[in-house]
Design an enzyme around this catalytic site. Structure first.
Site, PDB file in Angstrom:
ATOM      1  N   ALA A 166       0.834  -1.215   0.000  1.00 46.62           N
ATOM      2  CA  ALA A 166       0.000   0.000   0.000  1.00 46.62           C
ATOM      3  C   ALA A 166       0.862   1.255   0.000  1.00 46.62           C
ATOM      4  CB  ALA A 166      -0.947   0.006   1.191  1.00 46.62           C
ATOM      5  N   ASP A 223       3.906   1.625  -1.117  1.00 51.72           N
ATOM      6  CA  ASP A 223       4.591   1.816  -2.408  1.00 51.72           C
ATOM      7  C   ASP A 223       3.613   2.349  -3.448  1.00 51.72           C
ATOM      8  OD1 ASP A 223       6.714   0.619  -1.100  1.00 51.72           O
ATOM      9  OD2 ASP A 223       6.176  -1.373  -1.838  1.00 51.72           O
TER      10      ASP A 223
HETATM   11  P1  ADP Z   1       2.645   1.327   4.605  1.00 55.16           P
HETATM   12  O1  ADP Z   1       2.173   0.200   3.708  1.00 55.16           O
HETATM   13  O2  ADP Z   1       3.861   1.985   4.090  1.00 55.16           O
HETATM   14  O3  ADP Z   1       2.708   0.974   6.060  1.00 55.16           O
HETATM   15  P2  ADP Z   1       0.090   2.618   5.111  1.00 55.16           P
HETATM   16  O4  ADP Z   1      -0.385   1.396   5.788  1.00 55.16           O
HETATM   17  O5  ADP Z   1       0.054   3.893   5.863  1.00 55.16           O
HETATM   18  O6  ADP Z   1       1.556   2.470   4.494  1.00 55.16           O
HETATM   19  O7  ADP Z   1      -0.774   2.768   3.786  1.00 55.16           O
HETATM   20  C1  ADP Z   1      -0.382   3.628   2.754  1.00 55.16           C
HETATM   21  C2  ADP Z   1      -1.589   4.256   2.140  1.00 55.16           C
HETATM   22  O8  ADP Z   1      -2.440   3.246   1.584  1.00 55.16           O
HETATM   23  C3  ADP Z   1      -2.460   5.036   3.121  1.00 55.16           C
HETATM   24  O9  ADP Z   1      -1.968   6.332   3.318  1.00 55.16           O
HETATM   25  C4  ADP Z   1      -3.795   4.995   2.384  1.00 55.16           C
HETATM   26  O10 ADP Z   1      -3.805   5.929   1.334  1.00 55.16           O
HETATM   27  C5  ADP Z   1      -3.799   3.600   1.777  1.00 55.16           C
HETATM   28  N1  ADP Z   1      -4.416   2.640   2.705  1.00 55.16           N
HETATM   29  C6  ADP Z   1      -3.812   1.895   3.656  1.00 55.16           C
HETATM   30  N2  ADP Z   1      -4.707   1.161   4.347  1.00 55.16           N
HETATM   31  C7  ADP Z   1      -5.918   1.409   3.796  1.00 55.16           C
HETATM   32  C8  ADP Z   1      -7.263   0.947   4.038  1.00 55.16           C
HETATM   33  N3  ADP Z   1      -7.523   0.071   5.010  1.00 55.16           N
HETATM   34  N4  ADP Z   1      -8.252   1.437   3.264  1.00 55.16           N
HETATM   35  C9  ADP Z   1      -8.003   2.319   2.274  1.00 55.16           C
HETATM   36  N5  ADP Z   1      -6.772   2.797   2.001  1.00 55.16           N
HETATM   37  C10 ADP Z   1      -5.737   2.358   2.738  1.00 55.16           C
HETATM   38  O1  KDG Z   2       6.583  -2.538   0.468  1.00 51.83           O
HETATM   39  C1  KDG Z   2       6.479  -3.874   0.062  1.00 51.83           C
HETATM   40  C2  KDG Z   2       7.821  -4.459   0.285  1.00 51.83           C
HETATM   41  O2  KDG Z   2       7.955  -4.710   1.653  1.00 51.83           O
HETATM   42  C3  KDG Z   2       8.050  -5.724  -0.432  1.00 51.83           C
HETATM   43  O3  KDG Z   2       7.782  -5.615  -1.801  1.00 51.83           O
HETATM   44  C4  KDG Z   2       9.419  -6.299  -0.210  1.00 51.83           C
HETATM   45  O4  KDG Z   2      11.006  -4.579  -0.631  1.00 51.83           O
HETATM   46  C5  KDG Z   2      10.501  -5.348   0.148  1.00 51.83           C
HETATM   47  C6  KDG Z   2      10.983  -5.348   1.528  1.00 51.83           C
HETATM   48  O5  KDG Z   2      12.145  -5.019   1.709  1.00 51.83           O
HETATM   49  O6  KDG Z   2      10.263  -5.656   2.460  1.00 51.83           O
END
Ligand code: ADP
Ligand code: KDG
Length: 322
Positions: A262, A264
């Site tokens: 999400a 990325d």
């Molecule tokens: P990461 O994967 O880097 O931990 P996040 O979990 O904060 O990042 O998610 C990145 C983005 O993906 C959020 O800012 C939002 O835009 C979207 N996202 C994440 N979780 C949800 C969800 N449950 N529903 C809708 N959008 C989501």
């Molecule tokens: O953001 C997703 C990544 O975690 C996955 O594709 C693998 O690059 C990766 C990592 O280092 O975890």
């Protein structure tokens, strides 16, 4: 010049629908934060270059074939003669909890050096996209990140950094020590709310509510970053810049299938907005849209939208498009 240049480690990925302990059939694919961003950008029609290293092996060929097939420019990607392509295995431990195992020490990508990147840097790009993961791979990749960031800044490119803290690779203290010297080169820093203390060095886990987040963002702007974007998972995201612009936007409401990737996808959406000259609030909206596509579909990048699909999530839940 390309729209976006990025590099890092892209691996063979095995996705298990259950737990490894009892044996489960895996789906094989490729994964890597930077290539996920490159694929997201390529699907939206941007010229994205991925310039990492893979091994001279079948997983490496799968990585290159997948990226080429997705329209990512791999003309500056390299193959290491002896070191293998890294790998990861992702088990679904329980319904909403994935667990990752890595095989990436001494991988081809961990041996990247600044010299490997020189041709790609020479080609030029509007945006250089970096992540904290590459910095964690070893001294060579960290030096490559530093060299690239300094070069890009000197050339007047936009430099984006996704903190992407991976505690399986290094501690928050190690990450902070490596990332803080990069801050003066960074135009746009993207971080999850819980990653802010990693870069600010403020101890004590997550920032203390909204005040803590505001203080952390302020510290990053003071350190030289021009714009800070905070990802808040299912809550959405926020942006603040040095000119005092502030926006926050709730996430789209979608059924959650797989949250990995999400962040990325979100970066790809934000960078796409930057490339298209979209103002901050619109960039956040595109970023949230891509993040929502990623969580609502299986896999890191498989479900990301093409440009003509950006409005797809506005359709009523459960509807069929025909
Ligand atoms: P990461 O994967 O880097 O931990 P996040 O979990 O904060 O990042 O998610 C990145 C983005 O993906 C959020 O800012 C939002 O835009 C979207 N996202 C994440 N979780 C949800 C969800 N449950 N529903 C809708 N959008 C989501
Ligand atoms: O953001 C997703 C990544 O975690 C996955 O594709 C693998 O690059 C990766 C990592 O280092 O975890």
């Amino acid at each position: 010049p390309a729209d976006v240049l990025t590099f890092g480690e892209t691996m063979l990925a095995a996705q298990l629908p259950g737990t490894l302990a009892v044996g489960a059939q895996a789906r094989t694919t490729v994964a890597g934060a930077e290539s996920n961003v490159a694929i997201g950008l390529a699907r939206l029609g941007h010229h994205a270059v991925w310039a990492g290293l893979v091994g001279d092996d079948e997983p490496g060929r799968l990585v290159l074939r997948t990226l080429r097939g997705e329209g990512v420019d791999i003309t500056r990607a390299g193959t290491h003669a002896t070191a293998p392509t890294g790998a990861l295995l992702r088990e679904r431990r329980v319904a909403d909890l994935a667990r990752v195992h890595y095989w990436r020490s001494h991988s081809a990508a961990s041996l990247l050096t600044p010299a490997d990147l020189a041709p790609a840097l020479g080609d030029g790009a509007r945006i250089l996209h970096l992540t904290g993961i590459t910095c964690a791979l070893g001294p060579g990749p960290l030096e490559a990140v530093r060299t690239a960031a300094a070069h890009a800044q000197a050339q007047g490119w936009t430099v984006t950094l996704d903190v992407n803290h991976r505690q399986r690779l290094w501690t928050a203290e190690e990450a902070g020590r490596a990332l803080r010297p990069l801050l003066p080169h960074i135009t746009v820093l993207i971080a999850s709310d819980d990653e802010l203390p990693v870069v600010t060095g403020v101890p004590g886990g997550t920032p203390d509510g909204e005040d803590g987040e505001a203080r952390a963002v302020g510290a990053l702007l003071d350190a030289g970053v021009r714009e800070v974007v905070v990802k808040r998972g299912g809550e959405g995201a926020a942006v603040r810049d040095r000119q005092g612009t502030r926006h926050s936007l709730p996430a789209l409401r979608v059924p959650v299938r797989d949250t990995v990737g999400a962040g990325d996808a979100f970066c790809a959406g934000y960078l796409s907005g930057l490339l298209d000259g979209v103002p901050p609030a619109g960039r956040l909206a595109r970023a949230n849209t891509l993040g929502a596509f990623a969580v609502a579909s299986d896999g890191d990048w498989e479900g990301l939208p093409r440009r003509d699909e950006l409005g797809l999530l506005d359709a009523a839940p459960g509807s069929a498009i025909r």
